[in-house]
Enzyme design. Structure first.
Site, PDB file in Angstrom:
ATOM      1  N   HIS A  78       0.761  -1.193   0.022  1.00 34.22           N
ATOM      2  CA  HIS A  78      -0.066  -0.062   0.014  1.00 34.22           C
ATOM      3  C   HIS A  78       0.939   1.072  -0.047  1.00 34.22           C
ATOM      4  CE1 HIS A  78       1.150  -0.529   4.441  1.00 34.22           C
ATOM      5  NE2 HIS A  78       1.050   0.789   4.437  1.00 34.22           N
ATOM      6  N   HIS A 116       5.589   6.298  -1.203  1.00 35.72           N
ATOM      7  CA  HIS A 116       6.259   4.887  -1.514  1.00 35.72           C
ATOM      8  C   HIS A 116       5.624   3.647  -1.109  1.00 35.72           C
ATOM      9  CE1 HIS A 116       7.115   5.683   2.816  1.00 35.72           C
ATOM     10  NE2 HIS A 116       6.987   4.179   2.900  1.00 35.72           N
TER      11      HIS A 116
END
EC number: 3.1.4.58
Length: 196
Positions: A37, A120
């Protein structure tokens, strides 16, 4: 009590591409593919009524869908690397969504996130790795990139205490506004203004 955070889910094709980066680094604990995620805002452990207030406030966000792609692999902690991640191509829409969520959290009394937002996807957590091994791993995967994918919603996720992150549970999801609906709304507004 669950730990809460807002996030973007990673679609299956992009997650499959990320999974091919696993391995080849001694001492790495790789994140399970289903737990990939992109964290927008870490909220932490909050009482139930605060979680409800956050969910109610997030319900008012009206942002457009946008495209993202993952690109490059790097490490956090340059002198003492502690995690490996895939980066995200620059996206004004992503930054605007994250900033709005940050403002909402602060309005509800949560302290500002002390870290600068660095979008990220964490791939692995590291424990006492050799810097040479990390450098070798990164240099062999530096040209990583996925095809662009559409971001159609953001979610509120929870996690329980565990080693290495996860399992993560989607507690609530909010759709982003489809481009066609957005254009329709703008046209409807213009027509309404012209009628008067």
């Amino acid at each position: 009590m669950p730990r809460l955070f807002t996030a973007l889910e990673i679609p299956r094709d992009a997650a499959l591409s990320l999974s091919l980066l696993r391995g080849g680094l001694p001492g790495a604990r790789w994140i399970d593919v289903e737990n990939y995620h992109l964290t927008l805002r870490f909220i932490g452990d909050v009482e139930g009524h605060v979680a409800d207030e956050i969910a109610d406030a997030l319900d008012r966000i009206r942002r457009p869908e946008f495209m993202l792609n993952l690109t490059g692999v790097d490490a956090f902690g340059s002198k003492k690397p502690h995690s490996i991640y895939a980066g995200i191509s620059p996206s004004p829409d992503l930054n605007a969504l994250q900033a709005e969520i940050e403002r909402i959290c602060q309005r509800l009394g949560l302290p500002a996130d002390p870290r600068k937002f660095t979008p990220h996807v964490t791939l692995a957590r590291l424990k006492n790795p050799r810097v040479d091994d990390v450098a070798r791993y990164l240099s062999s995967r530096g040209n990583f990139a996925t095809l662009p994918f559409k971001v159609g919603r953001f979610v509120l996720m929870s996690s329980r205490d565990s080693v290495g992150g996860g399992p993560y549970v989607v507690e609530e999801a909010w759709p982003l506004v489809a481009a066609s609906r957005q254009n329709w709304s703008a046209r409807a507004f213009e027509e309404a203004v012209n009628i008067r």
